[in-house]
Design an enzyme around this catalytic site. Structure first.
Site, PDB file in Angstrom:
ATOM      1  N   GLY A 526       0.632  -8.981   1.503  1.00  0.00           N
ATOM      2  CA  GLY A 526      -0.144  -9.873   0.651  1.00  0.00           C
ATOM      3  C   GLY A 526       0.077  -9.597  -0.817  1.00  0.00           C
ATOM      4  N   LYS A 542      -6.654  -7.280  -3.444  1.00  0.00           N
ATOM      5  CA  LYS A 542      -5.527  -7.542  -2.569  1.00  0.00           C
ATOM      6  C   LYS A 542      -5.898  -8.662  -1.598  1.00  0.00           C
ATOM      7  CE  LYS A 542      -2.554  -5.245   0.819  1.00  0.00           C
ATOM      8  NZ  LYS A 542      -2.312  -3.973   1.528  1.00  0.00           N
ATOM      9  N   ASP A 634       5.481   2.954   4.370  1.00  0.00           N
ATOM     10  CA  ASP A 634       6.161   2.166   3.339  1.00  0.00           C
ATOM     11  C   ASP A 634       6.096   2.889   1.996  1.00  0.00           C
ATOM     12  OD1 ASP A 634       7.680   0.057   2.446  1.00  0.00           O
ATOM     13  OD2 ASP A 634       5.968  -1.232   2.026  1.00  0.00           O
TER      14      ASP A 634
END
Length: 798
Positions: A526, A542, A634
């Site tokens: 997002g 977010k 990530d």
């Protein structure tokens, strides 16, 4: 409309509850002049703060014992924040507090005995006042403060009250008592803020984690000022670099930090509507990590809630005070003249007091060592590839956990009828609790404990009150889930986290972000927008994509909500309305690392090393110290944010996965991440572990050293089929083996103009190369990476 109805109903409940307590005829005022006094009695007087939030006067828990204290006026149970001589109450008749002519404020008992007094001996004292902060002060005629209660805290620290090397918070002995207990918050001689259990038997520090050194705990001992403060926003800062934000961070909320009777340090926030307290931060998530919470010979165990219990052959000393521990039912002094046996307590240990620690050894040898040593009360044996033996001279700080791989073997008389207990289905008192609690609403620190109360009359009242509260809760849930259409499968998740975070409406966040106008960044889960809340806090909102399912959304929130570390981004709230799912994070001034690494305004070497070390600490916390095992999946420069002082904070847990340590879910195979930072096991469809984060971190620090993205690394013509990172690692290893002296200089960002530490650069390059090994088993853990970088932290040879 429904919100207003609920508000009025709660207000009605509060008024009814307050009316159930008889109010004596009393007078209140804002100051007590020199020569005047406050007495115990039906016409007792009180000092009130100008905003009516605090009251100072005589406070009673029973019929005859009174304390001169300060309490929160609007809390349902009149929660006390400060007490004068907490270990010595005064009589209900004739006791008083007086400001004498010499400027001393004195508390005297009915017989004139001085129970407490201030250290002021000056005729300049004009009056005593209670400030809006909860601080009781003595002032002169010019308004200067000559004495203040803030310098002498008991178990509570209030916002704006400085906590220094000369003060400490000491817990109450038990619930519903003011007597000084055994648990303390203080600054140690090493300048680090600590929690310690200081009982008559032993003193044991238990927070921060005693198994880690100062730096692994995210602290520093270089600042000797030794000062900490909780501000009005709900942010706590300490000179040892420890800091946190309460989950309801913002102005206008009454808070207190309390050293609780169970050994945990907590921050409470007052709900003005109900008068109850909500826990908005706590130091320890696992109650059994409090050393000494169950006393000598006792064991703290999760069954499934934390309780204190006595092992076979022992019985509790005082069921109302588990700090007193357990006593043997046999004569311990004659134990060695009798035939003895050893009773196994699986998954159990007692911390410390090791007479001997031997490895490797067999269980039989360990048993014989305890058998012949008259000081031995038990032994611990662990089989971890090889046998580890620990002979115990005393049984303190006992705990049991299904995850603990060792057993303790108690030394008992052979004729004692005892069998192996099932500790995890034990029945005993809660850890640190002196009595069973009936909590209406949120838990609070103190409960009335008046033995003269006629419970036969009060029980029906509380039963009725509880029924009304339950009805309100059910109505609230019905309105909430009917309005938003949240499926029943998600109700449990919402219930878990709703009390820990602020719930925002979609319209609030839409307004805060000016209709999502300023985009800060965008990732696979997002986009992130800058916003300003109604209390003027700048935040990052977010907005999760529609692909994000409910279960993933609540998994992310529950993950972040359990995390509190200086190198990890904090979450302040969330929104879930129909298909709109948003998270509200703290906003960091300098945004992400990539903006300060690959552009024209790049970080200098010192800043880069700080970022590398801080990022490693954050990942080490996720991998090794969380109650759950968290894999980020990530790790890249875009997910490393920098605050105003360029300290790093790891962000974006939308790709994180939780997994129980060593359980069947400790590995997963769903491919997620960013190309260039993904470990080889992603592409090979191999099980994914925390080592994928180690790989991503290795790429990041090599990029920090080179100042160039890995996707832009030039691959030599003959190696075009080889990945850039693989080519780089091979080339650097060859240069190191050939003994080239300039191999470090050939790698470091030329834009620095030689302004870097060669030792630090070499450490980062070697660490990065180890982290990006194709074989995940050859990669180091993040804890070892932190230790390696710490050893070079003070290097300055560039």
């Amino acid at each position: 409309m429904r919100r207003h109805i609920l508000a009025y109903l709660n207000l009605f409940l509060l008024l009814n509850l307050l009316s159930s307590f008889p109010l004596s005829s009393s007078r209140s005022h804002f100051n007590l002049k020199r020569g005047n006094s406050i007495s115990v009695g039906e016409k007792s007087e009180f000092l009130i703060s100008p905003d009516n939030s605090f009251t100072c006067g005589f406070y009673s828990l029973g019929t005859n014992a009174y304390w001169f204290a300060i309490w929160f006026t609007n809390s349902r149970d009149r929660t006390v924040s400060w007490t004068a001589n907490r270990d010595r109450p005064v009589n209900s008749k004739g006791s008083k507090v007086t400001i004498r002519g010499d400027g001393t404020m004195v508390l005297t008992d009915v017989d004139g005995t001085v129970v407490w007094q201030t250290n002021t001996t000056t005729t300049d004292v004009a009056a005593a006042e209670l400030l809006n902060t909860g601080n009781l002060v003595l002032k002169n005629r010019q308004g200067e403060i000559l004495w203040q209660s803030f310098d002498f805290p008991t178990d509570t620290l209030l916002p704006s009250q400085a906590f220094t090397k000369n003060t400490r918070l000491r817990s109450a002995r038990r619930q519903g008592s003011y007597e000084s207990g055994y648990f303390n918050l203080y600054f140690g001689s090493d300048n680090v803020l600590r929690l310690i259990s200081d009982s008559p038997d032993t003193s044991t520090a238990y927070w921060p984690n005693p198994d880690f050194d100062i730096y692994r705990n995210g602290r520093t001992n270089y600042n000797s000022s030794r000062i900490a403060v909780l501000d009005d926003m709900g942010k706590f800062l300490s000179s040892d670099l420890f800091q946190f934000n309460t989950s309801d961070m913002g102005y206008g909320i009454k808070r207190r930090m309390t050293m609780d009777y169970d050994g945990n340090l907590r921050v409470y926030s007052l709900d003005n509507l109900t008068g109850l307290w909500d826990i908005t931060w706590q130091a320890l998530g696992q109650p059994c990590n409090v050393r000494g919470v169950c006393g000598r010979n006792a064991i703290c165990v999760y069954a499934p809630q934390s309780i204190c219990t006595c092992p076979p052959g022992f019985e509790v000393n005082n069921a109302n005070d588990w700090n007193a521990g357990c006593k043997a039912t046999f004569n311990e002094t004659l134990l060695n003249s009798l035939q003895v046996k050893f009773l196994e307590l699986p998954h159990t240990d007692f911390y410390g007091f090791d007479l001997n620690a031997t490895n490797p050894t067999t269980w039989e040898t360990c048993r014989d060592m305890c058998l012949v040593d008259f000081r031995c009360q038990a032994f611990s044996y662990r089989l971890l590839g090889q046998g580890f033996c620990f002979i115990k001279s005393a049984l303190f700080n006992g705990y049991a956990s299904p995850d603990f791989v060792a057993s303790i073997y108690l030394k008992l008389p052979n004729n004692l009828n005892a069998s192996k207990p099932d500790l995890f289905h034990a029945s005993s008192s809660s850890c640190g609790s002196s009595e069973q609690e009936i909590v209406v609403g949120s838990p609070s620190m103190y409960d009335f404990n008046n033995k003269s109360v006629r419970w036969a009359y009060i029980y029906p009242f509380f039963v009725g009150l509880g029924a009304i509260e339950l009805l309100l809760i059910l109505l609230g849930w019905w309105f909430l889930f009917r309005k938003h259409g949240i499926p029943a499968s998600v109700e449990a998740g919402y219930n878990m986290i709703s009390s820990q975070f602020r719930v925002y409406t979609y319209s609030e966040l839409k307004k805060a972000t000016n209709n999502f106008k300023e985009e800060l960044g965008r990732g696979g889960s997002g986009a992130v927008y800058k916003g300003v809340l109604s209390d003027d806090r700048v935040v990052a909102v977010k907005r999760l994509g529609h692909v994000f399912q409910e279960e993933e959304y609540f998994a992310e929130i529950s993950t972040i909500g359990k995390i509190n570390h200086m190198n990890l981004v904090r979450i302040w709230g969330f929104c879930s309305e129909r298909r709109n799912r948003l998270l509200v994070y703290e906003y960091l001034d300098n945004l992400s690392l990539d903006r300060h690494l690959f552009g024209p305004n790049f970080l200098d070497w010192k800043q880069r090393y700080v970022v590398a070390l801080g990022t490693a600490k954050g990942l080490a916390y996720l991998h090794h110290e969380c109650l759950e095992w968290v894999i980020h999946c990530d790790v890249k420069p875009e997910n490393i944010l920098l605050d105003s002082e360029f300290q790093p904070k790891i962000a974006d847990f939308g790709l994180a996965k939780l997994s129980q340590r060593g359980g069947p879910g400790s590995e997963f195979t769903r491919i997620r991440g960013t190309k260039g930072y993904m470990a080889p096991e992603w592409a090979l469809n191999l099980p994914i572990t925390a080592k994928v984060d180690v790989f991503g971190y290795g790429v990041v620090i090599l990029e920090m050293v080179r100042g160039v993205r890995v996707c832009n690394w030039v691959v030599e013509e003959e190696d075009r089929n080889e990945a850039a990172i693989t080519n780089f690692v091979r080339r650097i290893k060859e240069e190191m083996q050939c003994g080239r002296l300039d191999w470090v200089e050939s790698v470091v960002d030329s834009r620095l103009g030689g302004g870097f530490s060669r030792n630090q650069a070499a450490a980062l390059i070697r660490t990065g190369i180890c982290c990006v090994e194709e074989d995940k088993n050859k990669r180091p853990t993040m804890a070892s990476v932190v230790q390696t970088l710490l050893e070079c932290e003070q290097e300055n040879d560039g």
